[in-house]
Motif scaffolding. Structure first.
Motif, PDB file in Angstrom:
ATOM      1  N   HIS A  20       0.835  -1.205   0.000  1.00 37.06           N
ATOM      2  CA  HIS A  20       0.000   0.000   0.000  1.00 37.06           C
ATOM      3  C   HIS A  20       0.869   1.254   0.000  1.00 37.06           C
ATOM      4  CE1 HIS A  20      -3.229   2.649   0.943  1.00 37.06           C
ATOM      5  NE2 HIS A  20      -2.837   2.875   2.182  1.00 37.06           N
ATOM      6  N   MET A  21       0.837   2.013  -1.099  1.00 37.47           N
ATOM      7  CA  MET A  21       1.636   3.236  -1.192  1.00 37.47           C
ATOM      8  C   MET A  21       0.927   4.343  -0.418  1.00 37.47           C
ATOM      9  SD  MET A  21       3.155   6.088  -2.006  1.00 37.47           S
ATOM     10  CE  MET A  21       1.964   7.068  -2.940  1.00 37.47           C
ATOM     11  N   ASP A  22       1.492   4.724   0.731  1.00 37.27           N
ATOM     12  CA  ASP A  22       0.761   5.709   1.535  1.00 37.27           C
ATOM     13  C   ASP A  22       1.550   6.986   1.771  1.00 37.27           C
ATOM     14  OD1 ASP A  22       2.527   5.067   3.561  1.00 37.27           O
ATOM     15  OD2 ASP A  22       0.985   4.749   5.076  1.00 37.27           O
ATOM     16  N   GLY A  23       2.369   7.366   0.805  1.00 37.48           N
ATOM     17  CA  GLY A  23       3.027   8.669   0.899  1.00 37.48           C
ATOM     18  C   GLY A  23       2.111   9.790   0.441  1.00 37.48           C
ATOM     19  N   PRO A  40       6.929  -5.978  -6.844  1.00 39.01           N
ATOM     20  CA  PRO A  40       5.592  -6.537  -6.652  1.00 39.01           C
ATOM     21  C   PRO A  40       5.575  -7.684  -5.656  1.00 39.01           C
ATOM     22  CG  PRO A  40       6.528  -7.309  -8.720  1.00 39.01           C
ATOM     23  CD  PRO A  40       7.479  -6.274  -8.181  1.00 39.01           C
ATOM     24  N   VAL A  41       4.478  -7.762  -4.934  1.00 36.84           N
ATOM     25  CA  VAL A  41       4.253  -8.878  -4.018  1.00 36.84           C
ATOM     26  C   VAL A  41       2.982  -9.619  -4.433  1.00 36.84           C
ATOM     27  CG1 VAL A  41       3.860  -9.557  -1.612  1.00 36.84           C
ATOM     28  CG2 VAL A  41       5.524  -7.759  -2.145  1.00 36.84           C
ATOM     29  N   GLN A  42       1.816  -8.942  -4.340  1.00 38.44           N
ATOM     30  CA  GLN A  42       0.579  -9.596  -4.764  1.00 38.44           C
ATOM     31  C   GLN A  42      -0.411  -8.566  -5.300  1.00 38.44           C
ATOM     32  OE1 GLN A  42      -1.406 -12.065  -1.799  1.00 38.44           O
ATOM     33  NE2 GLN A  42      -2.316 -13.342  -3.402  1.00 38.44           N
ATOM     34  N   TYR A  43      -1.054  -7.805  -4.417  1.00 36.28           N
ATOM     35  CA  TYR A  43      -2.001  -6.774  -4.840  1.00 36.28           C
ATOM     36  C   TYR A  43      -1.454  -5.408  -4.431  1.00 36.28           C
ATOM     37  CZ  TYR A  43      -5.033 -10.833  -5.279  1.00 36.28           C
ATOM     38  OH  TYR A  43      -5.557 -12.054  -5.617  1.00 36.28           O
ATOM     39  N   THR A  44      -2.051  -4.344  -4.972  1.00 38.27           N
ATOM     40  CA  THR A  44      -1.520  -3.010  -4.687  1.00 38.27           C
ATOM     41  C   THR A  44      -2.592  -2.080  -4.136  1.00 38.27           C
ATOM     42  OG1 THR A  44      -1.944  -2.057  -6.881  1.00 38.27           O
ATOM     43  CG2 THR A  44       0.102  -3.292  -6.605  1.00 38.27           C
ATOM     44  N   GLY A  45      -2.118  -1.128  -3.312  1.00 40.11           N
ATOM     45  CA  GLY A  45      -2.985  -0.119  -2.733  1.00 40.11           C
ATOM     46  C   GLY A  45      -2.408   1.270  -2.922  1.00 40.11           C
ATOM     47  N   PHE A  46      -3.267   2.270  -2.758  1.00 38.50           N
ATOM     48  CA  PHE A  46      -2.871   3.666  -2.979  1.00 38.50           C
ATOM     49  C   PHE A  46      -3.656   4.537  -2.011  1.00 38.50           C
ATOM     50  CE2 PHE A  46      -2.814   7.686  -5.517  1.00 38.50           C
ATOM     51  CZ  PHE A  46      -1.444   7.780  -5.714  1.00 38.50           C
ATOM     52  N   ALA A  93      -6.296   5.868 -14.338  1.00 42.69           N
ATOM     53  CA  ALA A  93      -5.647   6.109 -15.628  1.00 42.69           C
ATOM     54  C   ALA A  93      -4.129   6.175 -15.509  1.00 42.69           C
ATOM     55  CB  ALA A  93      -6.172   7.407 -16.238  1.00 42.69           C
ATOM     56  N   GLN A  94      -3.624   6.589 -14.339  1.00 43.67           N
ATOM     57  CA  GLN A  94      -2.205   6.924 -14.243  1.00 43.67           C
ATOM     58  C   GLN A  94      -1.367   5.905 -13.479  1.00 43.67           C
ATOM     59  OE1 GLN A  94      -1.645  11.067 -13.106  1.00 43.67           O
ATOM     60  NE2 GLN A  94      -3.520  11.665 -14.182  1.00 43.67           N
ATOM     61  N   LEU A  95      -1.993   4.929 -12.834  1.00 41.86           N
ATOM     62  CA  LEU A  95      -1.229   3.944 -12.074  1.00 41.86           C
ATOM     63  C   LEU A  95      -1.330   2.569 -12.730  1.00 41.86           C
ATOM     64  CD1 LEU A  95      -2.143   4.824  -8.371  1.00 41.86           C
ATOM     65  CD2 LEU A  95      -0.241   5.681  -9.737  1.00 41.86           C
ATOM     66  N   THR A  96      -0.187   1.900 -12.833  1.00 46.46           N
ATOM     67  CA  THR A  96      -0.138   0.531 -13.334  1.00 46.46           C
ATOM     68  C   THR A  96       0.613  -0.325 -12.320  1.00 46.46           C
ATOM     69  OG1 THR A  96      -0.044   1.371 -15.595  1.00 46.46           O
ATOM     70  CG2 THR A  96       0.559  -0.929 -15.260  1.00 46.46           C
ATOM     71  N   PRO A  97       0.034  -1.424 -11.870  1.00 48.33           N
ATOM     72  CA  PRO A  97      -1.340  -1.871 -12.106  1.00 48.33           C
ATOM     73  C   PRO A  97      -2.338  -0.986 -11.373  1.00 48.33           C
ATOM     74  CG  PRO A  97      -0.310  -3.233 -10.437  1.00 48.33           C
ATOM     75  CD  PRO A  97       0.761  -2.309 -10.949  1.00 48.33           C
ATOM     76  N   LYS A  98      -3.585  -1.033 -11.818  1.00 45.45           N
ATOM     77  CA  LYS A  98      -4.633  -0.261 -11.138  1.00 45.45           C
ATOM     78  C   LYS A  98      -4.799  -0.807  -9.718  1.00 45.45           C
ATOM     79  CE  LYS A  98      -7.359   0.803 -15.297  1.00 45.45           C
ATOM     80  NZ  LYS A  98      -6.312   0.460 -16.257  1.00 45.45           N
ATOM     81  N   PRO A  99      -4.676   0.050  -8.708  1.00 45.39           N
ATOM     82  CA  PRO A  99      -4.762  -0.457  -7.330  1.00 45.39           C
ATOM     83  C   PRO A  99      -6.146  -1.016  -7.013  1.00 45.39           C
ATOM     84  CG  PRO A  99      -4.687   1.951  -7.357  1.00 45.39           C
ATOM     85  CD  PRO A  99      -4.433   1.510  -8.758  1.00 45.39           C
ATOM     86  N   LEU A 100      -6.150  -2.104  -6.254  1.00 47.06           N
ATOM     87  CA  LEU A 100      -7.408  -2.730  -5.836  1.00 47.06           C
ATOM     88  C   LEU A 100      -7.777  -2.350  -4.403  1.00 47.06           C
ATOM     89  CD1 LEU A 100      -7.143  -6.310  -7.388  1.00 47.06           C
ATOM     90  CD2 LEU A 100      -8.443  -4.339  -8.208  1.00 47.06           C
ATOM     91  N   TYR A 101      -6.919  -1.541  -3.768  1.00 51.81           N
ATOM     92  CA  TYR A 101      -7.207  -1.052  -2.428  1.00 51.81           C
ATOM     93  C   TYR A 101      -6.939   0.457  -2.440  1.00 51.81           C
ATOM     94  CZ  TYR A 101      -6.874  -0.177   2.571  1.00 51.81           C
ATOM     95  OH  TYR A 101      -7.060   0.344   3.824  1.00 51.81           O
ATOM     96  N   ILE A 102      -7.951   1.237  -2.069  1.00 57.60           N
ATOM     97  CA  ILE A 102      -7.831   2.694  -2.037  1.00 57.60           C
ATOM     98  C   ILE A 102      -8.156   3.151  -0.628  1.00 57.60           C
ATOM     99  CG2 ILE A 102      -8.719   4.887  -2.928  1.00 57.60           C
ATOM    100  CD1 ILE A 102      -7.284   3.285  -5.076  1.00 57.60           C
ATOM    101  N   GLN A 103      -7.308   4.022  -0.099  1.00 56.94           N
ATOM    102  CA  GLN A 103      -7.509   4.487   1.273  1.00 56.94           C
ATOM    103  C   GLN A 103      -7.471   6.006   1.311  1.00 56.94           C
ATOM    104  OE1 GLN A 103      -4.365   4.409   4.592  1.00 56.94           O
ATOM    105  NE2 GLN A 103      -5.335   2.398   4.757  1.00 56.94           N
ATOM    106  N   TYR A 104      -8.426   6.573   2.066  1.00 54.16           N
ATOM    107  CA  TYR A 104      -8.453   8.018   2.288  1.00 54.16           C
ATOM    108  C   TYR A 104      -8.151   8.301   3.745  1.00 54.16           C
ATOM    109  CZ  TYR A 104     -10.762   8.796  -2.228  1.00 54.16           C
ATOM    110  OH  TYR A 104     -11.045   8.854  -3.569  1.00 54.16           O
ATOM    111  N   GLN A 105      -7.233   9.271   3.973  1.00 55.47           N
ATOM    112  CA  GLN A 105      -6.916   9.658   5.344  1.00 55.47           C
ATOM    113  C   GLN A 105      -7.448  11.062   5.607  1.00 55.47           C
ATOM    114  OE1 GLN A 105      -3.049   8.713   6.937  1.00 55.47           O
ATOM    115  NE2 GLN A 105      -3.014  10.496   8.243  1.00 55.47           N
TER     116      GLN A 105
END
Length: 282
Positions: A219-222, A241-247, A270-282
């Motif tokens: 999960h990219m949380d910067g 890569p490990v398995q799935y991605t988050g943003f 449109a801008q991230l590859t692969p398209k993240p399957l986990y999205i988080q809002y802080q």
């Protein structure tokens, strides 16, 4: 499950998913924070009903941006939190009360969400902290997050002084811990989110072992401008890569840099590859 499965936006169904697996057949969209804190994120910053109205709008935006994947709403609650003070045992972390954890889980159930219990270990470690959460993880809607930023055992300084780190062996411990709970309680797979925004936060990523009982989200949380966030996603998530991605999207911090803005769901997809399957809002 092949490591190179990240090259596709989602892994094909025939890859041995266990019954009840959330990924890759859904996109998880989460609000992050703590219901007792206004400062930790959108979960807790606004009054409950106002926050959930906002959440409903965000969920609708994501569903509209990609109608092909159903949205799984989630609350991501910081449950063991790094502290500036050492505490009685000198470990610089504090766990939420049982009442707070149960109330947050009830919020999730009221709004048809899953819930992530997030762990910041301070000067403690996962082996000491994760067992405290086992009673809650027996519930099929409860999943887990681990945050290397505040894992300071190998750094030897209090949280906030440096960015912490986990090795693959720490992630593997969390995976095996969750996998055992899944097997013993006949549960669907758990999702494990692993926060990352620097090279050093995760070491030896190639040694992370996959288990069909646990779905790992790196999960990219910067925070920062869209360009910085996209570069970080590429450098630490896509290329390792490990398995799935988050943003992660920050309501307050992503808009701080000059001429910056909060990325929209269509922009992220449109801008991230692969398209993240986990999205988080802080």
């Amino acid at each position: 499950m092949r490591r190179d499965s990240l090259r596709a936006d989602s892994i094909v169904k025939k890859s041995g998913q266990l019954p009840g697996a959330i990924l890759p057949g859904h996109r998880i969209v989460a609000f992050y924070g703590n219901i007792r804190s206004k400062g930790m994120g959108i979960l807790g910053r606004e009054p409950k009903e106002q926050m959930f109205r906002k959440f409903e709008k965000v969920l609708a935006q994501w569903q509209a941006a990609d109608p092909s994947l159903p949205i799984q709403p989630a609350l991501h609650s910081v449950t063991i939190t790094a502290q500036g003070a050492a505490g009685k045992d000198g470990k610089y972390r504090l766990m939420n009360s049982r009442a707070t954890i149960e109330e947050t889980i009830n919020w999730a159930k009221e709004h048809h969400c899953i819930i992530f219990l997030d762990v910041q270990v301070g000067l403690s470690n996962l082996r000491a902290e994760l067992p405290k959460l086992e009673p809650y993880l027996k519930d099929p809607i409860v999943h887990m997050g681990i945050d290397p930023e505040f894992a300071m055992e190998t750094k030897g300084v209090r949280p906030g002084k440096k960015i912490g780190t986990y090795d693959a062996k720490d992630v593997n411990y969390a995976v095996s811990f969750l996998a055992r709970i899944v097997s013993e309680n006949h549960l669907p797979p758990k999702v494990l989110t692993v926060h990352r925004f620097t090279q050093g936060m995760i070491t030896n990523y190639k040694n992370i072992k996959l288990d069909p009982r646990v779905q790992i989200v790196m999960h990219m949380d910067g925070w920062g401008s869209p360009t910085l966030k996209k570069d970080s996603y590429h450098d630490y998530i896509q290329t390792q890569p490990v398995q799935y991605t988050g943003f992660k999207l920050f309501y307050e911090y992503d808009i701080k840099p000059k001429n910056s803005h909060l990325m929209t769901p269509p922009e992220v997809l449109a801008q991230l590859t692969p398209k993240p399957l986990y999205i988080q809002y802080q």
